[in-house]
Design a protein around this motif. Structure first.
Motif, short mmCIF file in Angstrom:
data_model
loop_
_atom_site.label_atom_id
_atom_site.label_comp_id
_atom_site.label_asym_id
_atom_site.label_seq_id
_atom_site.Cartn_x
_atom_site.Cartn_y
_atom_site.Cartn_z
N ARG A 170 0.84 -1.21 0.00
CA ARG A 170 0.00 0.00 0.00
C ARG A 170 0.88 1.26 0.00
O ARG A 170 0.56 2.26 -0.66
N ALA A 171 1.99 1.22 0.74
CA ALA A 171 2.89 2.37 0.75
C ALA A 171 3.51 2.59 -0.62
O ALA A 171 3.70 3.74 -1.05
N SER A 172 3.82 1.49 -1.32
CA SER A 172 4.33 1.63 -2.69
C SER A 172 3.29 2.28 -3.59
O SER A 172 3.61 3.15 -4.41
N ALA A 173 2.04 1.88 -3.42
CA ALA A 173 0.96 2.52 -4.19
C ALA A 173 0.87 4.00 -3.86
O ALA A 173 0.68 4.84 -4.76
N ALA A 174 1.03 4.34 -2.58
CA ALA A 174 0.98 5.75 -2.19
C ALA A 174 2.13 6.53 -2.82
O ALA A 174 1.97 7.69 -3.22
N GLU A 175 3.29 5.91 -2.92
CA GLU A 175 4.43 6.58 -3.56
C GLU A 175 4.15 6.82 -5.04
O GLU A 175 4.46 7.90 -5.57
N PHE A 176 3.58 5.84 -5.73
CA PHE A 176 3.23 6.04 -7.14
C PHE A 176 2.18 7.13 -7.30
O PHE A 176 2.23 7.94 -8.23
N LEU A 177 1.22 7.15 -6.37
CA LEU A 177 0.18 8.19 -6.45
C LEU A 177 0.75 9.57 -6.13
O LEU A 177 0.26 10.58 -6.64
#
Length: 490
Positions: A170-177
């Motif tokens: 989820r943190a990786s997704a937040a970084e992409f976002l």
């Protein structure tokens, strides 16, 4: 300036016209590349003592520059004493947006929040410590047993590891976002920058048209005074002048609002001054296959969707092992006053998943996984669909810009010059010259609109289609339906 061929005083009228046209064609020679004319020698005739043209009439042609000529004019920094920033380039505006746009701070905070969830989800349960006193007060004594205990939950089946991995995804997704939000803000700044440049150029053209309208009004008033124009001509020219005044006011309002929108997009606390840059640029064509491949390979939105898919896959694994009971161990030590000895105790127990074996939550996790798989596919199709629309806009705008630069504007300018030469040769009325000039200016306005459309499409395609106002909050990492209704994140 003779707008109507007069039946009285033809020599004076002709002398006045030829004196003005001499300067006009000299200005054309300098700015628009028409044939060279001498100020005092026109068509082999020498005119002495011709009346000097007015300052307003001197500007009729001097301000009519083609885009490539207008683009070469230097923009001066704003010297306004009212706290405005000096003239800023696109790069400087982007740097200011990185510092002041609040949505970038929100995106960064969201990344930190997801990393904090990953940390919390993997922490081991705290031990429980307590005091035990049994049969206190029997026969006035302190009791049979006095002591303490410590209890610890042993998490089994790698649950903490899976929970942490899920939230790390989820943190990786937040970084992409967060990357997507950066593109969204930068794209908004770039688009608004080009819109502001377009508004500046449109205002310049409208002011040039106003100067021409003022010239015409003054000339018709003078002609009316000597009987060369009638009352209807005077009313008409006043209406046209006032309409152009309104056009200038609207262009000024448009520029002010474009500047305010740019300021809000950046997040500047102080008013924004002028911007410096070019609307024109290299007209390089994008190749559909290459752009589509790059979009589907490097899009931050699609990368975030894949990261959320990985998180949901881990979530299913995590919910599958949730029914495996954790082991609770307890150790105690104390004084047995009845036996007058120090005694110890050990207990172990588990929660038996007899009725609740997490079946509902597991099904929800599996449904979320199916939803996220289709979300990845939906994101791919949405990007492809959006790209087709922006690609169409880009190609259309670029084709328009090329044709305006190569044919439409040069031919419109030549028509204008031809009408002016015909007027000089006494074969054309001055209103026809003004009509050709207005047509040339109108096409310049259309050209600027197409330049702005081309720049906007270029920014959208190069910026992974992440467009918007630049002030929308970052996209939430956690999709609808995600499991968050538990005391400890997992």
């Amino acid at each position: 300036m003779c707008l109507v061929k007069a039946s009285t005083s033809p020599i004076a009228c002709n002398r006045s016209r030829m004196g003005r046209i001499g300067l006009i064609c000299l200005l054309i020679s300098a700015h628009l590349g028409c044939a060279s004319y001498d100020r005092d020698t026109m068509g082999g005739k020498t005119w002495q003592g011709a009346p000097a043209p007015s300052a307003a009439e001197d500007r009729v042609i001097a301000t009519s520059l083609l885009p490539e000529q207008a683009a070469g004019r230097e923009t001066r920094p704003d010297s306004s004493p009212r706290g405005h920033l000096e003239a800023l380039s696109l790069r400087e505006l982007e740097m200011l947006a990185r510092q002041h746009n609040p949505t970038l701070v929100q995106a960064e905070a969201q990344v930190k929040s997801e990393h904090a969830k990953a940390l919390q989800a993997g922490l081991y349960p705290n031990p429980i410590m307590g005091y035990v006193g049994e049969q206190i007060g029997v026969k006035g004594t302190v009791g049979e047993f006095q002591g303490g205990f410590i209890r610890q939950e042993i998490v089994t089946a790698g649950k903490l590891r899976l929970s942490r991995e899920k939230f790390q995804a989820r943190a990786s997704a937040a970084e992409f976002l967060a990357v997507a939000q950066m593109y969204r803000v930068m794209n908004a700044v770039r688009m608004q920058f080009y819109r502001t440049l377009g508004a500046v150029r449109r205002l310049e053209i409208q002011k040039e048209l106003l100067k021409t309208a003022e010239d015409t009004r003054v000339t018709v008033q003078e002609m009316f005074n000597v009987g060369q124009a009638n009352q209807a001509d005077l009313h008409q020219v006043r209406v046209l002048h006032q309409e152009q005044v309104l056009e200038v006011q609207q262009a000024e309002n448009d520029l002010h609002m474009e500047q305010e929108t740019l300021r809000a997009t950046i997040g500047l606390p102080q008013p924004l001054g002028k911007v410096t840059g070019e609307l024109e640029g290299p007209l390089s064509l994008f190749i559909w296959e290459e752009v589509l491949e790059q979009l589907l390979t490097e899009s931050p939105e699609l990368a975030a969707a894949h990261a959320n898919l990985k998180a949901d896959e881990i979530m299913v694994q995590r919910e599958k092992v949730e029914p495996i009971p954790n082991l609770f161990l307890e150790g105690s030590a104390g004084r047995n006053f009845d036996a007058r000895e120090t005694v110890y105790g050990v207990r172990a127990f588990i929660e038996v998943p007899l009725f609740d074996w997490n079946q509902g939550t597991l099904r929800q996790a599996q449904a979320d996984l199916r939803r996220q798989r289709n979300e990845v596919r939906r994101t791919e199709l949405r990007l492809r669909q959006s790209l087709s629309d922006w690609f169409r806009r880009f190609r259309t705008a670029m084709q328009n810009v090329k044709e305006y630069q190569a044919v439409i504007l040069p031919q419109s300018k030549q028509r204008y010059i031809a009408r002016l030469k015909s007027y000089q040769a006494d074969r054309e009325a001055w209103p026809d010259v003004l009509e050709a000039q207005r047509d040339f200016f109108r096409r310049r306005l259309n050209y600027i609109n197409r330049l702005v459309a081309w720049r906007e499409a270029q920014v959208a395609i190069e910026g992974f289609l992440l467009v918007g106002g630049g002030l929308e909050p970052p996209v939430n990492v956690v999709p609808p339906g995600h499991i968050d209704a538990v005391p400890k994140p997992r």
